[in-house]
Design a protein around this motif. Structure first.
Motif, PDB file in Angstrom:
ATOM      1  N   THR A  40     -40.225 -28.958 -21.774  1.00 22.88           N
ATOM      2  CA  THR A  40     -40.609 -29.039 -20.366  1.00 22.88           C
ATOM      3  C   THR A  40     -40.927 -30.476 -19.967  1.00 22.88           C
ATOM      4  OG1 THR A  40     -41.437 -26.763 -20.344  1.00 22.88           O
ATOM      5  CG2 THR A  40     -42.296 -28.247 -18.659  1.00 22.88           C
ATOM      6  N   TYR A  92     -46.647 -27.086 -17.057  1.00 21.72           N
ATOM      7  CA  TYR A  92     -46.272 -26.000 -17.964  1.00 21.72           C
ATOM      8  C   TYR A  92     -46.244 -24.651 -17.269  1.00 21.72           C
ATOM      9  CZ  TYR A  92     -45.798 -23.668 -22.491  1.00 21.72           C
ATOM     10  OH  TYR A  92     -45.335 -22.936 -23.563  1.00 21.72           O
ATOM     11  N   HIS A 151     -39.644 -24.786 -13.847  1.00 19.24           N
ATOM     12  CA  HIS A 151     -39.283 -23.454 -14.311  1.00 19.24           C
ATOM     13  C   HIS A 151     -40.219 -22.438 -13.667  1.00 19.24           C
ATOM     14  CE1 HIS A 151     -42.810 -23.743 -16.819  1.00 19.24           C
ATOM     15  NE2 HIS A 151     -42.291 -24.678 -17.593  1.00 19.24           N
TER      16      HIS A 151
END
Length: 460
Positions: free
Chosen positions: A364, A173, A189
């Motif tokens: 995600t 995350y 990300h």
């Protein structure tokens, strides 16, 4: 690595800010329903088992916690783990392991990944360092080939254990800095740094002064310099930093302080941003009760703290989020590029209400498992182990996500030139806003915040 600029993977290389302006790839193109890829990649299975054997297998599955839809561990099984906090007083992310299980049911219903069943082991990290450490040790003991799509605020309790065992951590995350420094980590990300820098840049266009309400934790300490990087890019000064307990039942004191600047500097365009995870809604509930009579202020947050379900619970268009500015990693949840994920949830989540396609954790996890699937397929029927998975990731494998992110690759030259977060390979974010009670795109395409993070001048 300072000053090194990444080159785009596609040729000719588009600018960093406009790659997503191209027509998006067909939804699910990178995650098409898996099935046999040809005789070379498919392993045959026995056609029948005796009743006694079936009974033994069922007993073993129940004892070992093997999820429905997968076989017991074998040479033709890919075993992975997904961990996240559940049933705690602070931030909970039950949608991440639930999404992982739905993904496994989907690929196994189509023949597995390259002919191998996917087995998902889940673990509750309990939002404390002891629970997080236990999950990491369990991953080692279970012999998983990767930890995929997971959340923990205690990365320093988990990543060293995975590093020592050679287990890759794919698509975390991104809530802790070590996820962007550990060589075992392969982020999909830009984590909280990208979100906060993006929020700062978005708010800078509307706000002369921003007050940030954030957790009084080690992870929360990193947020002010990150949002300041985005504000500085928009020629604004630093935030007014307000610390808050991450598990409070109300935030009246913090809400009053957030309105202090609005009273003393009327008419200058004041904004209040909150990034408290699950408690963000609790803060804005307190904020709404005392907001009347104060100078009008705009509110902002990041995806994960606010999503469509939070907006709905708060009253939609009549709630405190109407007009809010939100920074996110991915396109809005209604974008057609999420079509395959929505279909999988509908068909394979078995009405599990923990799986929400608008949730950033679930999204995600979907992207992380997309990476895993393409890594396994790249091995072309060969051994699937922690070693071979890491070798493929380190060797320059390019992963497409159907336009949900730019193409992902983790070579040295793809890494961000940021000392404190060198493992970032994707610093793109989206700007969203709440309009008529719905989260919609505030700006077309993606915005790359790598320059903001690299030149912030303050550690994140």
């Amino acid at each position: 690595m300072t000053g090194r600029r990444r080159k785009r993977i596609d040729s000719p290389a588009p600018t960093r800010r406009t790659w997503a302006e191209r027509p998006p790839e067909r939804a699910g193109a990178a995650t098409a329903s898996p099935g046999p890829r040809g005789a070379r990649g498919v392993r045959t299975r026995p056609v029948a088992l005796s009743a006694a054997a079936l009974t033994v297998c069922g007993a073993l599955a129940a004892a070992c916690g093997v999820m429905p839809g997968t076989s017991a561990p074998s040479a033709s099984t890919i075993k992975v783990m997904t961990w996240a906090p559940e049933n705690t007083r602070a931030t909970n992310m039950p949608g991440m392991p639930a999404t992982a299980r739905a993904y496994a049911r989907w690929v196994n219903a189509g023949g597995g990944i390259d002919g191998r069943d996917l087995q998902v082991v889940t673990c509750n990290d309990t939002n404390d360092s002891s629970g997080a450490r236990d999950c990491a040790q369990r991953a080692v003991d279970e012999g998983v080939v990767a930890v995929v799509g997971s959340y923990s605020q205690f990365g320093r309790a988990t990543l060293p254990t995975l590093e020592a065992a050679g287990i890759p951590f794919i698509g975390g995350y991104g809530v802790t800095p070590i996820e962007f420094t550990s060589p075992a980590s392969y982020p999909v990300h830009g984590g909280q740094p990208a979100l906060m820098a993006g929020l700062g840049r978005q708010l800078a266009d509307r706000c002369a002064q921003v007050t940030l309400i954030r957790p009084d934790t080690t992870a929360g300490d990193a947020l002010p310099p990150q949002i300041d990087a985005g504000l500085a890019a928009g020629r604004r000064g630093p935030v007014d930093d307000v610390r808050a307990p991450e598990d409070a039942s109300e935030y009246t004191a913090e809400a009053r302080r957030s309105l202090t600047r609005a009273r003393t500097e009327p008419g200058t365009g004041n904004c209040v941003a909150a990034a408290l995870g699950e408690r963000t809604h609790t803060f804005f509930d307190s904020f709404r009760r005392i907001r009347a009579g104060h100078t009008q202020v705009r509110v902002g947050s990041v995806i994960g703290s606010v999503d469509q379900s939070v907006v709905d619970r708060a009253g939609g268009a009549s709630g405190p989020y109407e007009g809010a500015l939100i920074s996110a990693w991915y396109p809005v949840a209604t974008d057609r590029r999420w079509g395959t994920m929505r279909e999988v949830i509908r068909e394979h989540a078995f009405e599990d209400n923990r799986v929400d396609p608008t949730d950033a954790g679930a999204q995600t996890t979907w992207v992380a498992y997309t990476v895993l699937k393409q890594v396994v397929e790249s091995l072309d029927g060969g051994e699937v182990s922690a070693r071979t998975v890491r070798r493929a990731l380190d060797g320059g494998l390019t992963v497409g996500t159907g336009g949900l992110t730019p193409p992902l690759r983790w070579r040295f030259e793809d890494l961000l030139a940021m000392n404190d977060h060198p493992r970032i390979v994707n610093a793109d974010v989206t700007f969203q806003t709440v309009r008529d009670g719905r989260l919609v795109a505030a700006r077309r395409g993606f915005v790359n915040v790598s320059d903001m993070l690299e030149h912030s001048g303050r550690p994140g």
